[in-house]
Design an enzyme around this catalytic site. Structure first.
Site, PDB file in Angstrom:
ATOM      1  CG  ASP A   1      -1.694   1.217   1.408  1.00 61.51           C
ATOM      2  OD1 ASP A   1      -2.501   1.518   0.512  1.00 61.51           O
ATOM      3  OD2 ASP A   1      -1.516   1.920   2.427  1.00 61.51           O
TER       4      ASP A   1
ATOM      5  CG  ASP B   1      -1.958   7.421  -0.064  1.00 54.09           C
ATOM      6  OD1 ASP B   1      -1.055   8.231  -0.292  1.00 54.09           O
ATOM      7  OD2 ASP B   1      -2.830   7.117  -0.900  1.00 54.09           O
TER       8      ASP B   1
ATOM      9  CE  LYS C   1      -5.048  -1.621  -1.128  1.00 52.30           C
ATOM     10  NZ  LYS C   1      -3.868  -1.012  -0.493  1.00 52.30           N
TER      11      LYS C   1
ATOM     12  CG  ASP D   1      -2.317   2.352   6.318  1.00 50.76           C
ATOM     13  OD1 ASP D   1      -3.113   3.164   6.829  1.00 50.76           O
ATOM     14  OD2 ASP D   1      -2.308   2.109   5.101  1.00 50.76           O
TER      15      ASP D   1
END
Length: 288
Positions: free
Chosen positions: A16, A18, A191, A216
């Site tokens: 990922d 961000d 996702k 995250d």
């Protein structure tokens, strides 16, 4: 540790962006080193962001600013996955789009027909992470969605996107507004749809034990890896915090304070194999 699934076996990392590798335009400490190390061992990094504001070409330019060289097929974005899904199911049909100009350009590059109005021949409402959102777009989407024959597709279910000051509404937040208004639930192409991981693995012929999904967020990043049958690593620099692991249904295999800690653990794990030692890394088993 899970038997036969230690970090030293990892070769393909699906990141990922961000909240994991960077925040806004600032790259996190350790990201560059980890990406360089993956390349040095003959591995490959992929970027599986749910951010549908930018196209894959936009991300190549963004990474250039960080002095990181990438190619287009390293980015499997939610917008790209959505384009492929729409091309397969809605070719030659009209799509009402709620998204940025960049997202619209990507849809057009697939030969898809777009509109901003709830015309009678609209087949599907498509929603992305729209930083250009205005109320008129929302109203037109609602008009179309109150017709049961019109389908509903969202790029990704993330409710909020991390920023330097906190969070802003993401695609899932926009879709939630439409859902409570129209009682319509979208199909999400991004996702945690396992197809995102499979698209990366197919490029390099990766085996599941060679892959690590890093993110995250539990309900998108970690869930995506779980759905695809590969191991996952959580970093605490975005949405998820250690206390969230107490009751989650999306338990990661590994958890790290930040991306540098992951880099150090991965390097230590590989070097320990060479030296015949067992690495000491923080891991959370799905059985916990």
């Amino acid at each position: 540790m899970l038997k036969g699934n230690d970090l030293e076996s990892k070769k393909y990392f699906l990141f990922d962006i961000d909240g994991t590798l960077a925040i806004d335009d600032t790259i996190y400490d350790g990201s560059q080193e980890l990406l360089d190390y993956i390349e040095s061992i003959g591995g490959r990094a992929f970027y599986i962001t749910n951010n549908s504001v930018k196209s894959r070409k936009d991300y190549i330019e963004k990474f250039k600013k960080w002095n990181i060289s990438t190619v287009e097929n390293q980015f499997v974005t939610a917008s790209y996955a959505t384009c492929k899904y729409l091309k397969e199911h809605y070719e030659d049909k009209k799509l009402l789009v709620v998204g940025t100009p960049s997202f619209e350009d990507e849809l057009k590059s697939f030969g898809l027909k777009l509109t901003h109005e709830a015309e009678e021949d609209v087949a599907c409402v498509v929603v992305g992470f729209d930083r250009t959102l205005v109320y008129e777009k929302v109203e037109e989407a609602c008009k179309a969605l109150f017709r049961p024959e019109v389908d509903f597709v969202g790029t990704n279910p993330d409710y909020r996107c991390p920023t330097a000051f906190g969070f802003v509404p993401d695609c899932g937040g926009i879709c939630e507004m439409l859902k409570v208004t129209t009682d319509r639930t979208p199909y999400y192409a991004g996702k945690p749809n396992a197809q995102i991981v499979k698209m990366c693995m197919e490029q390099v012929g990766a085996k599941p034990e060679e892959v690590l999904v890093v993110g995250d967020r539990l309900y998108t990043d970690i869930a995506c890896g779980i759905n695809a049958g590969v191991e996952t690593a959580l970093v605490y620099t975005g949405e998820a915090k250690p206390e969230d692991l107490v009751a989650t249904e999306f338990m990661p295999d590994y958890a790290f304070e930040n991306i540098r800690k992951l880099y150090e653990a991965f390097r230590k794990s590989r070097e320990a194999v060479t030296e015949g030692k067992n690495p000491d890394i923080q891991m959370y088993s799905k059985q916990i």
